[in-house]
Design an enzyme around this catalytic site. Sequence first.
Site, short mmCIF file in Angstrom:
data_model
loop_
_atom_site.label_atom_id
_atom_site.label_comp_id
_atom_site.label_asym_id
_atom_site.label_seq_id
_atom_site.Cartn_x
_atom_site.Cartn_y
_atom_site.Cartn_z
N THR A 31 -22.56 -65.06 -138.89
CA THR A 31 -22.43 -64.43 -140.21
C THR A 31 -21.02 -63.88 -140.36
OG1 THR A 31 -24.77 -63.88 -140.24
CG2 THR A 31 -23.34 -62.56 -141.66
N SER A 33 -16.99 -63.99 -142.63
CA SER A 33 -16.02 -64.94 -143.20
C SER A 33 -15.46 -65.92 -142.17
CB SER A 33 -14.88 -64.15 -143.86
OG SER A 33 -14.27 -63.28 -142.93
N THR A 34 -15.36 -65.52 -140.90
CA THR A 34 -14.82 -66.42 -139.88
C THR A 34 -15.87 -67.46 -139.48
OG1 THR A 34 -13.65 -64.46 -139.08
CG2 THR A 34 -13.41 -66.47 -137.79
N ASP A 89 -16.08 -57.93 -135.10
CA ASP A 89 -15.22 -56.93 -135.74
C ASP A 89 -14.10 -56.47 -134.82
OD1 ASP A 89 -16.81 -56.76 -138.16
OD2 ASP A 89 -18.33 -55.93 -136.85
N GLY A 100 -20.41 -55.78 -138.74
CA GLY A 100 -19.74 -55.40 -139.99
C GLY A 100 -20.47 -55.93 -141.21
N GLU A 107 -27.99 -61.64 -135.05
CA GLU A 107 -26.86 -62.28 -134.33
C GLU A 107 -27.04 -62.15 -132.82
OE1 GLU A 107 -23.17 -61.85 -137.46
OE2 GLU A 107 -23.69 -60.10 -136.26
N LYS A 125 -8.21 -58.79 -134.44
CA LYS A 125 -9.46 -58.20 -133.93
C LYS A 125 -9.40 -57.92 -132.42
CE LYS A 125 -12.05 -59.13 -137.78
NZ LYS A 125 -13.02 -60.20 -137.80
C1 5RP Z 1 -21.64 -59.64 -139.23
C2 5RP Z 1 -20.64 -59.73 -138.16
C3 5RP Z 1 -19.40 -60.49 -138.44
O1 5RP Z 1 -19.33 -61.58 -137.56
C4 5RP Z 1 -18.22 -59.58 -138.29
O2 5RP Z 1 -18.37 -58.49 -139.18
C5 5RP Z 1 -16.89 -60.30 -138.56
O3 5RP Z 1 -16.80 -60.67 -139.90
P1 5RP Z 1 -15.55 -61.45 -140.48
O4 5RP Z 1 -15.48 -62.76 -139.76
O5 5RP Z 1 -15.85 -61.60 -141.96
O6 5RP Z 1 -14.31 -60.61 -140.23
O7 5RP Z 1 -20.80 -59.22 -137.07
O8 5RP Z 1 -22.69 -58.76 -138.91
#
Ligand code: 5RP
Length: 227
Positions: A31, A33-34, A89, A100, A107, A125
């Site tokens: 989950t 954006s990455t 995060d 996040g 997850e 990160k």
């Molecule tokens: C969701 C997560 C995400 O993987 C984490 O927040 C990173 O998000 P992004 O790739 O958008 O920076 O743990 O619960």
Amino acid sequence: MTSSTRNNPKQAAGEEAARLVKDGMVVGLGTGSTAAYAIKELGKHVAAGLKILGVPTSYQSAFLASENGIPLTTLDEHPVLDIDIDGADQVAGFIAIKGGGAAHTREKIVALSSRKFVVVVDESKCTGVLDHTVPLEILPFARKLVIKQVAELGGKAELRMGVNKDGPVISDNGNFIMDADFGTIDDPAALAEQLSQCVGIVEHGIFTKIDAVYIGKKDGSVGITSP
Ligand code: 5RP
């Protein structure tokens, strides 16, 4: 280190990790954006003939997988996955803080159900020590007790509030999310154990079992580390 022409670090990491997925695999779909870049890339491979099944970690990843033509399955049908690709995060060595996007409970279940857990992040990160707040999925009934237990561990837990929604964030599992500030976390593995013992915390966002970290850089290259 591999290099590519991509200049979005998250995209570079996600797309590079998607190359690990081979025909016939059952894949955990992270989950955020990455992870979304990995899912979109897998969708392209599926359109080109790759045969895989995905296990989503959230409504977000389920919707995105469907939009990109990736057939889905469940942990009941496939309790052991070949690989899971997910974001984070903050990462220090091979310990990550996740949640996040409030999805860390599913997850973690998917990560621990997978033979290989791959974290995809941009280089911002990656830090020497963890000092990010730790997301906690909690039972609403236990809110005050969780605040007390976190304080006893030296932290300060706050309820995560909705954006474009009045009141608290509700997870995909129907629970509250809190963010706990512990300052610099000297021993994340010990804190993870302590949080796991707290009554009312469904799951915390410290992930201690990581098989590889794909780190997207500003120049489009991807650094790969494994324990
Ligand atoms: C969701 C997560 C995400 O993987 C984490 O927040 C990173 O998000 P992004 O790739 O958008 O920076 O743990 O619960």
